[in-house]
Design a protein around this motif. Structure first.
Motif, PDB file in Angstrom:
ATOM      1  N   LEU A 156     -27.910 -53.439 -28.990  1.00  0.00           N
ATOM      2  CA  LEU A 156     -26.501 -53.559 -28.927  1.00  0.00           C
ATOM      3  C   LEU A 156     -25.675 -53.573 -30.524  1.00  0.00           C
ATOM      4  CD1 LEU A 156     -26.962 -56.511 -26.427  1.00  0.00           C
ATOM      5  CD2 LEU A 156     -25.780 -54.579 -25.738  1.00  0.00           C
ATOM      6  N   HIS A 157     -26.318 -53.986 -31.278  1.00  0.00           N
ATOM      7  CA  HIS A 157     -25.649 -53.700 -32.650  1.00  0.00           C
ATOM      8  C   HIS A 157     -25.415 -52.489 -33.135  1.00  0.00           C
ATOM      9  CE1 HIS A 157     -26.162 -58.093 -33.888  1.00  0.00           C
ATOM     10  NE2 HIS A 157     -25.208 -57.840 -34.484  1.00  0.00           N
ATOM     11  N   GLU A 158     -26.289 -51.565 -32.619  1.00  0.00           N
ATOM     12  CA  GLU A 158     -26.007 -49.968 -32.986  1.00  0.00           C
ATOM     13  C   GLU A 158     -24.716 -49.420 -32.566  1.00  0.00           C
ATOM     14  OE1 GLU A 158     -26.027 -45.741 -32.118  1.00  0.00           O
ATOM     15  OE2 GLU A 158     -26.376 -47.418 -30.402  1.00  0.00           O
ATOM     16  N   GLY A 164     -25.346 -48.429 -41.769  1.00  0.00           N
ATOM     17  CA  GLY A 164     -26.130 -49.425 -42.186  1.00  0.00           C
ATOM     18  C   GLY A 164     -26.862 -49.220 -43.394  1.00  0.00           C
ATOM     19  N   ILE A 165     -27.816 -50.228 -44.075  1.00  0.00           N
ATOM     20  CA  ILE A 165     -28.323 -50.110 -45.137  1.00  0.00           C
ATOM     21  C   ILE A 165     -29.897 -50.642 -45.214  1.00  0.00           C
ATOM     22  CG2 ILE A 165     -27.547 -52.148 -46.197  1.00  0.00           C
ATOM     23  CD1 ILE A 165     -27.287 -50.709 -48.837  1.00  0.00           C
ATOM     24  N   SER A 166     -30.747 -49.910 -45.590  1.00  0.00           N
ATOM     25  CA  SER A 166     -32.182 -50.405 -45.581  1.00  0.00           C
ATOM     26  C   SER A 166     -32.989 -50.526 -46.759  1.00  0.00           C
ATOM     27  CB  SER A 166     -33.068 -49.739 -44.650  1.00  0.00           C
ATOM     28  OG  SER A 166     -32.740 -49.793 -43.329  1.00  0.00           O
ATOM     29  N   PRO A 167     -33.644 -51.605 -47.223  1.00  0.00           N
ATOM     30  CA  PRO A 167     -34.161 -51.508 -48.605  1.00  0.00           C
ATOM     31  C   PRO A 167     -35.230 -50.416 -48.815  1.00  0.00           C
ATOM     32  CG  PRO A 167     -35.004 -53.295 -47.288  1.00  0.00           C
ATOM     33  CD  PRO A 167     -33.982 -52.526 -46.399  1.00  0.00           C
ATOM     34  N   THR A 168     -35.873 -49.711 -48.061  1.00  0.00           N
ATOM     35  CA  THR A 168     -37.068 -48.931 -48.263  1.00  0.00           C
ATOM     36  C   THR A 168     -36.874 -47.763 -47.152  1.00  0.00           C
ATOM     37  OG1 THR A 168     -38.631 -49.821 -46.767  1.00  0.00           O
ATOM     38  CG2 THR A 168     -38.519 -50.564 -49.183  1.00  0.00           C
ATOM     39  N   PRO A 176     -34.365 -45.672 -34.625  1.00  0.00           N
ATOM     40  CA  PRO A 176     -34.263 -44.467 -33.718  1.00  0.00           C
ATOM     41  C   PRO A 176     -33.543 -43.327 -34.528  1.00  0.00           C
ATOM     42  CG  PRO A 176     -33.928 -46.182 -32.635  1.00  0.00           C
ATOM     43  CD  PRO A 176     -34.021 -46.827 -34.048  1.00  0.00           C
ATOM     44  N   GLU A 177     -33.502 -42.075 -33.973  1.00  0.00           N
ATOM     45  CA  GLU A 177     -32.799 -41.015 -34.742  1.00  0.00           C
ATOM     46  C   GLU A 177     -31.537 -40.965 -34.638  1.00  0.00           C
ATOM     47  OE1 GLU A 177     -32.403 -36.159 -33.540  1.00  0.00           O
ATOM     48  OE2 GLU A 177     -33.973 -37.383 -32.483  1.00  0.00           O
ATOM     49  N   GLU A 178     -30.850 -41.777 -33.343  1.00  0.00           N
ATOM     50  CA  GLU A 178     -29.350 -41.828 -33.372  1.00  0.00           C
ATOM     51  C   GLU A 178     -28.838 -42.735 -34.476  1.00  0.00           C
ATOM     52  OE1 GLU A 178     -30.930 -44.579 -29.956  1.00  0.00           O
ATOM     53  OE2 GLU A 178     -31.406 -42.364 -30.925  1.00  0.00           O
TER      54      GLU A 178
END
Length: 419
Positions: A156-158, A164-168, A176-178
């Motif tokens: 739902l957040h997507e 978005g930001i990810s640490p690694t 997911p790919e999308e």
């Protein structure tokens, strides 16, 4: 620019980014359930809100996780209404969405750009599920479905995530790919000037004795001592380690609760379960050299890794612990599990040594080899620190990347809520 930050345990991952945004001249507001009274922190306006509601008794267990997040989302929505009514309209919303709080905020501010801290997407296949055969699934046929349902909040957040930001890379790769063309990899950052080797470091142990870098100190850190971080594997190696290393002092930091994975049997802790399992194999004199510090202030934790001769880090394929990168920054010689999140930051034979997560004998042998080779430990520790400084330094690498990410986020067209 007006920036709204959502984190149930503020500042959390925004500890450095939020004040840096203030320093750039932005108006930064944090909406959080952590504080009880309005106030300010490092130039950030703190706006509290209470959690209203609770889980429904008897609800389907696969739905309980999402209901908890929905309770938090509606509570945050109610807490945000006075901000909207006073005329506050954020250009950017930064949120760690893992607890659900930010789910409804685009309904208040559809023109805001939402940047999510994307920590992990739950995957139902090996090695993410059923990695450790010692702890079989509670419901073998239903576990993949249960895990996928845990992603309701993510999915739902997507729909409303602008970036978005990810640490690694490992954590980003679970999504997911999308999601991928909207994800940036930038670590939270390590203060490598503070977390650095210190030849004068001293650590007082619970029995009143003090260890320094002249002592043979083995270290192990978990937020909570539990299987997800290999505590059971390390404890089962301990009897032989204590027998073969008669001068070693073994120091463990970690609480008695559960951060990840299954809870222990009622009335017990994972910590005590595995102490009980191995205690009979270790003499009283040797057990006196095993020191459980519990949870400690940061300064005491830092002293621990600074006196460490070899630091052991084990983990399932899961979120990478800050403690591994901090141990690298402190110049520790590290023995770590050969699991995917570790391989991203630590190279076998270059910045540390790796071993199969389940290989108790391999852990013992590698550990003893490292303890017997001071020149190799020094080389590995120096390389580990150099890698941490080059790739994960807070001020020179990570924080600039995060600030650039926010600036690019602010230029994106906003995704409004979808029906």
């Amino acid at each position: 620019m007006k920036i709204l930050i959502i984190h149930q345990n503020f500042p959390g991952q925004y500890k450095h980014l939020a004040p840096a945004l203030v320093a750039q001249g932005h108006e930064v507001v944090a909406l959080t359930c952590k504080v009880k009274e309005p106030g300010h922190w490092n130039g950030v306006r703190l706006v509290p809100y209470p959690i209203r509601g609770s889980s429904t008794k008897g609800i389907h267990p696969w739905l309980a996780d999402f209901e908890t997040k929905l309770v938090r989302a509606t509570s945050c929505y109610q807490g945000a209404l006075p901000l909207r009514d006073e005329g506050f309209s954020p250009d950017v919303i930064l949120a760690h969405h893992g607890w659900g709080e930010s789910l409804l905020l685009k309904d208040l501010w559809p023109g805001a750009r939402m940047g999510l801290y994307c920590e992990l997407y739950h995957l139902s296949r090996k090695p993410f599920l059923n990695f450790d055969p010692e702890f079989p699934p509670r419901a073998p046929g239903g576990d993949p479905i249960r895990i996928r349902l845990k992603n309701l909040n993510n999915r739902l957040h997507e729909e409303i995530m602008d970036a978005g930001i990810s640490p690694t890379r490992f954590q980003a790769s679970t999504f997911p790919e999308e999601w991928q063309d909207r994800l940036t990899v930038a670590h939270d950052g390590i203060d490598t000037d503070l977390v650095a080797p210190d030849e004068t470091a001293r650590l007082e142990l619970p029995d009143g004795s003090v260890v320094t870098r002249d002592d043979e100190v083995l270290t192990f850190v978990n937020r909570n001592l539990e299987p997800y971080r290999g505590y059971h594997i390390f404890m089962r190696a301990l009897p032989e380690i204590m027998r073969r290393r008669p001068k070693a002092q073994v120091v463990l930091i970690g609480g008695d609760e559960v951060s990840y994975g299954a809870k222990p049997p009622a009335g017990k802790s994972w910590k005590q379960i595995f102490i009980d399992e191995v205690r009979g194999q270790i003499s009283d004199n040797d057990w006196a050299r095993v020191h459980f510090l519990g949870r400690v202030p940061y300064e005491r934790y830092l002293a621990m890794i600074q006196v460490s001769r070899v630091h052991v880090y084990l983990t399932y394929p899961f979120v990478l612990s800050w403690s591994l990168l901090e141990a690298m920054s402190a110049g520790c010689a590290i023995l770590a599990s050969d699991t995917e999140p570790v391989r991203e930051v630590l190279s076998e034979g270059e910045t540390g040594r790796t071993v199969d997560f389940f290989d108790r004998d391999g852990i013992i042998e590698r550990l003893c080899e490292m303890l017997d080779d001071p020149a190799e430990r020094a080389r590995l520790g120096a390389n580990a620190r150099a890698h941490a400084v080059a790739h994960y330094d807070l001020q020179r690498v990570c924080l600039p990347r995060q600030l650039d990410w926010v600036a690019r986020l602010a230029e994106l067209p906003a995704r409004p809520p979808r029906d």
